[in-house]
Design a protein around this motif. Sequence first.
Motif, PDB file in Angstrom:
ATOM      1  N   THR A  26       0.818  -1.216   0.000  1.00 37.48           N
ATOM      2  CA  THR A  26       0.000   0.000   0.000  1.00 37.48           C
ATOM      3  C   THR A  26       0.850   1.264   0.000  1.00 37.48           C
ATOM      4  O   THR A  26       0.415   2.305   0.472  1.00 37.48           O
ATOM      5  N   ASN A  70       0.050   5.196   4.507  1.00 40.19           N
ATOM      6  CA  ASN A  70      -0.858   5.341   3.372  1.00 40.19           C
ATOM      7  C   ASN A  70      -1.911   4.243   3.371  1.00 40.19           C
ATOM      8  O   ASN A  70      -3.096   4.494   3.130  1.00 40.19           O
ATOM      9  N   SER A 101      -4.538   4.786   6.208  1.00 40.79           N
ATOM     10  CA  SER A 101      -5.485   5.866   5.938  1.00 40.79           C
ATOM     11  C   SER A 101      -6.532   5.475   4.894  1.00 40.79           C
ATOM     12  O   SER A 101      -7.662   5.962   4.926  1.00 40.79           O
ATOM     13  N   ARG A 102      -6.185   4.566   3.979  1.00 39.87           N
ATOM     14  CA  ARG A 102      -7.089   4.233   2.880  1.00 39.87           C
ATOM     15  C   ARG A 102      -7.813   2.900   3.072  1.00 39.87           C
ATOM     16  O   ARG A 102      -8.923   2.731   2.567  1.00 39.87           O
ATOM     17  N   PHE A 103      -7.190   1.975   3.779  1.00 37.71           N
ATOM     18  CA  PHE A 103      -7.784   0.644   3.965  1.00 37.71           C
ATOM     19  C   PHE A 103      -7.710   0.217   5.432  1.00 37.71           C
ATOM     20  O   PHE A 103      -7.171  -0.849   5.752  1.00 37.71           O
ATOM     21  N   ARG A 114      -3.991   7.008  -5.353  1.00 39.24           N
ATOM     22  CA  ARG A 114      -3.908   6.417  -4.010  1.00 39.24           C
ATOM     23  C   ARG A 114      -2.530   5.811  -3.744  1.00 39.24           C
ATOM     24  O   ARG A 114      -2.293   5.222  -2.699  1.00 39.24           O
ATOM     25  N   PRO A 158      -8.686   3.821  -7.751  1.00 37.08           N
ATOM     26  CA  PRO A 158      -8.322   5.158  -7.278  1.00 37.08           C
ATOM     27  C   PRO A 158      -9.270   6.211  -7.851  1.00 37.08           C
ATOM     28  O   PRO A 158     -10.012   5.947  -8.806  1.00 37.08           O
ATOM     29  N   ASP A 177      -6.890  15.692   0.081  1.00 38.08           N
ATOM     30  CA  ASP A 177      -6.949  14.591   1.055  1.00 38.08           C
ATOM     31  C   ASP A 177      -8.393  14.131   1.262  1.00 38.08           C
ATOM     32  O   ASP A 177      -8.678  12.935   1.337  1.00 38.08           O
ATOM     33  N   GLY A 179      -9.685  11.989  -1.571  1.00 37.37           N
ATOM     34  CA  GLY A 179      -8.908  10.799  -1.904  1.00 37.37           C
ATOM     35  C   GLY A 179      -7.877  11.011  -2.976  1.00 37.37           C
ATOM     36  O   GLY A 179      -7.401  10.059  -3.600  1.00 37.37           O
TER      37      GLY A 179
END
Length: 461
Positions: free
Chosen positions: A84, A89, A92-94, A360, A415, A453, A456
């Motif tokens: 990731t 990172n 924050s996304r997953f 992403r 993304p 941010d 995304g």
Amino acid sequence: MHTLADAAPEPYWLRQPGAPPAADPLAAAETADLAVIGAGYSGLWTALLAKERDPGRDVVVVEAGTAGWAASGRNGGFCAASLTHGFDNGLSRFPGEMDTLERLGRRNLAEIEETVRRHDIDCDFARTGELHVATAPWQLRELGSFHSAAAQRGLDVRLLDRDAVRAEVDSPTYLGGVWDRDGCAMVDPARLVWGLRRACLDLGVRLYENTRVDRIETTRAGLRLQTLRGRVDARHVALATGAHGSLLRRLRHYVIPVYDYALMTEPLTDDQLTTIGWRHRQGIGDSGNQFHYYRLTADNRILWGGYDAVYYRGGRITTDHDQREETFRVLARHFADTFPHLGGVRFTHKWGGVIDACSRFSGFFGTGYSGRLAYAAGYTGLGVGATRFGANVMLDLLDGRPTELTSLKLVRTKPVPFPPEPLRTGVIQLTRWSIAQADRHDGRRNLWLRTLDRVGLGFDS
């Protein structure tokens, strides 16, 4: 600058002795169960894993240049466990599947190490880990948060204060750091490519180099790859072309070609190496938004890269962009600031290359042509290890049955797409300026970065 005066304008790794002679180009009609487009890491891992899953599967790889000529042979040689683009990172996304992604990433790295051993690939693979260093107080705070979250998940991370980090590698710029002791290996990237290429051939994969695929067509039995002098008819196709992904139109919305640059020093003497320490030979990355990455080679050169991530207007890819003297001068100055006690060290090589970046930062995946083609792209510079994971994803997608990998949000989602040109260029240049300002102002992100941010599209180098 005098330290750059004799630097050869070419990738150090690819100019080493031992490169295999190019395979013949495709000059006839071929058939295959699986055709792979691209012979970088992504394509070679896909071909190798396909044969390991099913030795009877007929696999053909078609490459526009020679194996590893693009990003796979030009990078810094950091083979990270992260899928990731780093722990922060990914978290924050997953957040809901971060534990699973870390487990899969560590397993993937271990399996790369096992493959290197089993196929006797001489690529200086070494599990040294990676040292994340802070060169500003605000970076110390962020590294502390990273250490806390990673340690809670049982990762082998060590928090280092100023004295402890300088005991590892001595630079007056270091204020502290985190040593991820198990999450990254150092590797000679070109020799890894050449070893994977040989392993594929040993298992019966057919490889055609200097053969560009001009278009993909649908046939009754599958897909046809049309080239200048030949074609391949295959039941399934894996598209593994990174930033060179024009064969599938939808990828143009998600991938941008970003140029990254690197320098290589002459070998350090024993006395020079003693002045900086570096006994554990970790890979190192500083923690700015515009960050440097650097590591030792087997013969004690320092590869020094990063900082500038350059998107050229319109996303044009050309060999003219492989050399950027302005960036090389900046990198050389930053090297001198980091290691002032190495002031006499000269650079022997300077080069650049294209990274397939997405919004992403981590790879994304999908299918086309009614499931007969699978693709993986967007690794944003951390693909040396993650491409093997992506190869398994592509093969699972082509099999058409649910697996642990295909059920991941990382795999099921895309993304945020980039806006069309000319807005795309404007957005990216504004963002580059904004992240440079954030580095100069204690990491504070301006309104533009905070807006990106939220939607995304957070972008750094």
